[in-house]
Design an enzyme around this catalytic site. Structure first.
Site, PDB file in Angstrom:
ATOM      1  N   ARG A 107      -9.059   0.477   3.701  1.00  0.00           N
ATOM      2  CA  ARG A 107      -8.147   1.472   3.208  1.00  0.00           C
ATOM      3  C   ARG A 107      -6.732   0.948   2.946  1.00  0.00           C
ATOM      4  O   ARG A 107      -6.317   1.310   2.083  1.00  0.00           O
ATOM      5  CB  ARG A 107      -8.169   2.284   4.022  1.00  0.00           C
ATOM      6  CG  ARG A 107      -8.782   3.443   4.435  1.00  0.00           C
ATOM      7  CD  ARG A 107      -8.535   4.733   5.033  1.00  0.00           C
ATOM      8  NE  ARG A 107      -6.792   4.839   4.703  1.00  0.00           N
ATOM      9  CZ  ARG A 107      -5.928   5.393   5.397  1.00  0.00           C
ATOM     10  NH1 ARG A 107      -6.471   5.400   7.004  1.00  0.00           N
ATOM     11  NH2 ARG A 107      -4.801   4.944   5.256  1.00  0.00           N
ATOM     12  N   ARG A 124      -0.049  15.177  13.008  1.00  0.00           N
ATOM     13  CA  ARG A 124       1.562  14.075  11.420  1.00  0.00           C
ATOM     14  C   ARG A 124       1.776  16.145  11.072  1.00  0.00           C
ATOM     15  O   ARG A 124       0.852  15.988   9.984  1.00  0.00           O
ATOM     16  CB  ARG A 124       0.819  13.426  10.654  1.00  0.00           C
ATOM     17  CG  ARG A 124      -0.221  12.735  11.693  1.00  0.00           C
ATOM     18  CD  ARG A 124      -0.806  10.978  10.532  1.00  0.00           C
ATOM     19  NE  ARG A 124      -0.112  10.797   9.879  1.00  0.00           N
ATOM     20  CZ  ARG A 124      -0.627   9.456   9.214  1.00  0.00           C
ATOM     21  NH1 ARG A 124      -1.856   8.492   8.955  1.00  0.00           N
ATOM     22  NH2 ARG A 124       0.936   9.139   8.919  1.00  0.00           N
ATOM     23  N   CYS A 165      -4.923   7.947   8.787  1.00  0.00           N
ATOM     24  CA  CYS A 165      -5.367   7.243  10.260  1.00  0.00           C
ATOM     25  C   CYS A 165      -4.916   8.696  11.588  1.00  0.00           C
ATOM     26  O   CYS A 165      -3.940   9.243  10.899  1.00  0.00           O
ATOM     27  CB  CYS A 165      -4.456   5.954  10.528  1.00  0.00           C
ATOM     28  SG  CYS A 165      -5.295   4.774   9.628  1.00  0.00           S
ATOM     29  N   ASP A 204       4.230   0.453  12.215  1.00  0.00           N
ATOM     30  CA  ASP A 204       2.455  -0.722  11.520  1.00  0.00           C
ATOM     31  C   ASP A 204       2.435  -1.497  11.395  1.00  0.00           C
ATOM     32  O   ASP A 204       1.420  -2.330  11.180  1.00  0.00           O
ATOM     33  CB  ASP A 204       2.886  -0.063   9.526  1.00  0.00           C
ATOM     34  CG  ASP A 204       2.503   1.464   9.693  1.00  0.00           C
ATOM     35  OD1 ASP A 204       2.576   1.967  10.094  1.00  0.00           O
ATOM     36  OD2 ASP A 204       2.699   1.377   8.288  1.00  0.00           O
ATOM     37  N   LYS A 248       0.342  -0.977  -0.031  1.00  0.00           N
ATOM     38  CA  LYS A 248      -0.119   0.125  -0.164  1.00  0.00           C
ATOM     39  C   LYS A 248       1.087   0.900   0.129  1.00  0.00           C
ATOM     40  O   LYS A 248       1.102   2.117  -0.765  1.00  0.00           O
ATOM     41  CB  LYS A 248      -1.264   0.431   1.620  1.00  0.00           C
ATOM     42  CG  LYS A 248      -1.226   1.204   1.342  1.00  0.00           C
ATOM     43  CD  LYS A 248      -1.950   1.838   2.917  1.00  0.00           C
ATOM     44  CE  LYS A 248      -1.705   1.901   3.441  1.00  0.00           C
ATOM     45  NZ  LYS A 248      -1.763   3.379   4.222  1.00  0.00           N
ATOM     46  N   ASN A 249       2.012   1.124   1.155  1.00  0.00           N
ATOM     47  CA  ASN A 249       2.631   2.426   1.452  1.00  0.00           C
ATOM     48  C   ASN A 249       3.420   2.727  -0.564  1.00  0.00           C
ATOM     49  O   ASN A 249       3.737   4.176  -0.455  1.00  0.00           O
ATOM     50  CB  ASN A 249       3.297   2.692   2.031  1.00  0.00           C
ATOM     51  CG  ASN A 249       2.499   2.500   3.125  1.00  0.00           C
ATOM     52  OD1 ASN A 249       1.093   3.104   3.677  1.00  0.00           O
ATOM     53  ND2 ASN A 249       2.561   2.319   4.593  1.00  0.00           N
TER      54      ASN A 249
HETATM   55  N1  EPU Z   1       6.851  14.182  10.974  1.00  0.00           N
HETATM   56  C1  EPU Z   1       6.886  15.596  11.329  1.00  0.00           C
HETATM   57  N2  EPU Z   1       7.587  16.472  10.352  1.00  0.00           N
HETATM   58  C2  EPU Z   1       6.978  15.780   9.303  1.00  0.00           C
HETATM   59  C3  EPU Z   1       6.806  14.448   8.601  1.00  0.00           C
HETATM   60  C4  EPU Z   1       6.620  14.164   9.841  1.00  0.00           C
HETATM   61  O1  EPU Z   1       7.918  15.796  12.139  1.00  0.00           O
HETATM   62  O2  EPU Z   1       7.293  16.691   7.771  1.00  0.00           O
HETATM   63  C5  EPU Z   1       7.202  12.825  11.674  1.00  0.00           C
HETATM   64  C6  EPU Z   1       5.805  12.447  12.327  1.00  0.00           C
HETATM   65  O3  EPU Z   1       5.318  13.611  13.280  1.00  0.00           O
HETATM   66  C7  EPU Z   1       6.278  10.828  12.428  1.00  0.00           C
HETATM   67  C8  EPU Z   1       7.617  10.804  12.424  1.00  0.00           C
HETATM   68  O4  EPU Z   1       8.287  11.883  11.624  1.00  0.00           O
HETATM   69  O5  EPU Z   1       6.271  11.286  14.049  1.00  0.00           O
HETATM   70  C9  EPU Z   1       7.508  10.044  11.146  1.00  0.00           C
HETATM   71  O6  EPU Z   1       6.898   9.661  10.039  1.00  0.00           O
HETATM   72  P1  EPU Z   1       6.788   9.667   8.641  1.00  0.00           P
HETATM   73  O7  EPU Z   1       6.818  10.824   7.244  1.00  0.00           O
HETATM   74  O8  EPU Z   1       7.255   8.815   8.183  1.00  0.00           O
HETATM   75  O9  EPU Z   1       5.147   9.328   8.199  1.00  0.00           O
HETATM   76  P2  EPU Z   1       3.974   9.071   6.782  1.00  0.00           P
HETATM   77  O10 EPU Z   1       5.508   9.343   5.913  1.00  0.00           O
HETATM   78  O11 EPU Z   1       3.076   9.995   7.278  1.00  0.00           O
HETATM   79  C10 EPU Z   1       4.256   6.732   6.401  1.00  0.00           C
HETATM   80  C11 EPU Z   1       3.347   5.721   6.585  1.00  0.00           C
HETATM   81  C12 EPU Z   1       2.600   5.332   7.428  1.00  0.00           C
HETATM   82  C13 EPU Z   1       3.728   4.638   8.537  1.00  0.00           C
HETATM   83  C14 EPU Z   1       4.852   5.936   8.854  1.00  0.00           C
HETATM   84  C15 EPU Z   1       6.028   5.553   9.882  1.00  0.00           C
HETATM   85  C16 EPU Z   1       2.203   5.637   4.429  1.00  0.00           C
HETATM   86  C17 EPU Z   1       1.485   6.559   3.860  1.00  0.00           C
HETATM   87  N3  EPU Z   1       2.187   6.379   5.470  1.00  0.00           N
HETATM   88  O12 EPU Z   1       3.245   7.686   7.172  1.00  0.00           O
HETATM   89  O13 EPU Z   1       1.993   4.314   7.822  1.00  0.00           O
HETATM   90  O14 EPU Z   1       3.445   4.615  10.282  1.00  0.00           O
HETATM   91  O15 EPU Z   1       5.486   6.022   7.731  1.00  0.00           O
HETATM   92  O16 EPU Z   1       6.426   4.409   8.978  1.00  0.00           O
HETATM   93  O17 EPU Z   1       3.221   5.799   4.014  1.00  0.00           O
HETATM   94  C18 EPU Z   1      -0.077   2.851   8.052  1.00  0.00           C
HETATM   95  O18 EPU Z   1       0.266   2.515   6.664  1.00  0.00           O
HETATM   96  O19 EPU Z   1      -0.828   2.479   9.351  1.00  0.00           O
HETATM   97  C19 EPU Z   1       0.525   4.212   8.105  1.00  0.00           C
HETATM   98  C20 EPU Z   1       0.697   4.722   9.798  1.00  0.00           C
END
Ligand code: EPU
Length: 419
Positions: free
Chosen positions: A398, A122, A117, A306, A22-23
């Site tokens: 999802r 975030r 979620c 995850d 998915k991701n």
């Molecule tokens: N963060 C910041 N600033 C940013 C971006 C992130 O402070 O600009 C922080 C976040 O708050 C968090 C950490 O950095 O504490 C990591 O966030 P990341 O950006 O890596 O997460 P994401 O890209 O929003 C993706 C996956 C999530 C998964 C996380 C961590 C997707 C669409 N989502 O989220 O997947 O938990 O990486 O591996 O790729 C899921 O699939 O259930 C899911 C939530």
């Protein structure tokens, strides 16, 4: 309203074919916006986040043909607007990838803040920082993001936080930028490598994806006219591996990359499960009560956040007291209250949760609080004595294709019921 009804306990046994990730897929679809032409994407998971991603692409002008339930051809020759539909982009997190892709292709995008979620704050400050360093002007007003650039210019970008989303988004924006972009302190998840592989297949010049320094040499255009198959889903595979351990079952996963599963394999062995790595398939079985273990979630190659709730089910019935430290998301222990309704004894405080292992769980009505929490509750339903009813299925749908079909195939007594 729909619910899943699971009756247990059942040791889950048999074979599961793992879908595309998915991701990775939710980033590859917007990445097609960088191509002035057609491409075919295979091994797409058939889940609601993908259907919404396709609708967003269509609203922007792309033509999508479904070749089968897991394959599409996307024609992005004509982009007709730089306004992404707010009602669709607010439905899931990864909608923010249209910013990087559209900045790269059109130099402009207007999009609503992403949904997804509820895992705590975030922020997207690292995405915005990256776009601004590349030369874009980004403003956020009343929940809408406006990003504009005359011509993006490659530059060094140091990420203050290891972020999957920011790494991919900046990579998307840099592919057609002038000159070289270097992303330092990049995330290393398998889906980062997959998005880079997809873009390189279409003519991009990205090196180092999968390490913490990614170098992107901007190219004039992406040629398309190619077929790409999405990497197998590390998290779906991990979900079934942990289902085998929790239910004392025996599951073989086909179509997975075992290298991506090493942190999960290590913890399964630590709690007393067995893992047989066959290269492109993996067998996991367990014939005793799991032992306690301590887990800390970390960016790849650490234990993935995850899979934290699914591991939580294993530890809830383990022999002894375990601790999980969640270091990525603020609110990823909401599922523990649901497991406690089923007889678990879990206390969550801030970043830590303590699992006093109980001998058995009992069926109860429970609510999926996010995507992975939902998957954990399906496993818990197969572990528990009696009937578990799981509500809020939109979270599960999802991210998991045909979850009840896959669990039923390995012996779970599970059905979807409309109330
Ligand atoms: N963060 C910041 N600033 C940013 C971006 C992130 O402070 O600009 C922080 C976040 O708050 C968090 C950490 O950095 O504490 C990591 O966030 P990341 O950006 O890596 O997460 P994401 O890209 O929003 C993706 C996956 C999530 C998964 C996380 C961590 C997707 C669409 N989502 O989220 O997947 O938990 O990486 O591996 O790729 C899921 O699939 O259930 C899911 C939530």
């Amino acid at each position: 309203m729909e619910k899943l009804v699971v009756t247990g306990p059942t040791p889950l046994k048999g074979e599961v074919i793992i879908n595309g990730a998915k991701n990775a897929a939710v980033a590859i679809l917007p990445a097609t916006l960088l191509i002035d032409g057609c491409c075919t994407i295979e091994n797409l998971p058939n889940i609601s986040d993908i259907k919404i991603s396709c609708e967003i692409l269509e609203k922007l002008g792309a033509k999508i043909t479904w070749n089968s339930k897991n394959s599409i051809t996307v024609d992005t020759t004509n982009i007709i607007t730089t306004k992404a539909p707010l009602d669709l982009t607010s439905k899931f997190r990864a909608s923010y990838y249209v910013i990087g892709a559209m900045l790269g292709r059109m130099g402009e995008i207007e999009v609503g803040m992403p949904g997804g979620c509820k895992l705590g704050a975030r922020p997207i400050d690292q995405h915005i920082k990256g776009f601004e360093l590349l030369g874009a002007n980004v403003t956020v007003e009343k929940g809408t993001i406006y990003a504009k650039a005359k011509k993006l210019k490659g530059c060094p970008i140091y990420m203050d936080i290891v972020s999957v989303g920011a790494t991919i988004n900046v990579m998307l924006a840099s592919v057609l930028a002038k000159g070289t972009t270097i992303i330092d302190n990049a995330a290393k998840e398998p889906h980062i490598v997959d998005v880079a592989n997809f873009l390189n297949t279409m003519g991009a010049d990205i090196r180092g994806a999968g390490t913490d320094v990614i170098k992107i040499n901007g190219v004039e255009k992406l040629h398309g006219n190619a077929t790409y198959s999405v990497v197998p889903d590390q998290i779906e595979a991990g979900t079934f591996m942990l289902a085998a351990v929790a239910t004392r079952g025996d599951i073989t996963l086909k179509n997975c990359i075992t290298k991506h599963l090493e942190s999960i394999t290590a913890k399964i062995i630590e709690v007393g499960g067995n893992v047989q790595d066959n290269g492109d398939s993996i067998r996991v079985w367990c014939n005793k009560r799991p032992s306690k273990a301590n887990i800390k979630t970390l960016p790849y190659p650490g234990f993935p956040t995850d899979l934290q709730p699914q591991m939580g089910v294993v530890l809830s019935i383990a022999n002894g007291t375990s601790m999980i430290t969640e270091s990525i998301w603020e609110s990823r222990f909401q599922y523990t209250e649901e497991l406690n309704k089923m007889g678990a004894q879990i206390t969550a405080h801030g970043k830590n949760a303590f699992f006093e292992g109980v001998k058995k769980l009992s069926g109860a009505p429970v609510y999926s609080t996010d995507l992975r929490a939902g998957a954990a509750l399906v496993i818990a339903g197969a572990v528990a004595e009696g009937t578990t009813e799981i509500y809020n299925l939109e979270h599960i749908d999802r991210g998991y294709e045909d979850i009840e079909g896959k669990f039923r195939k390995i012996g779970a007594k599970i059905k979807r019921v409309t109330e």
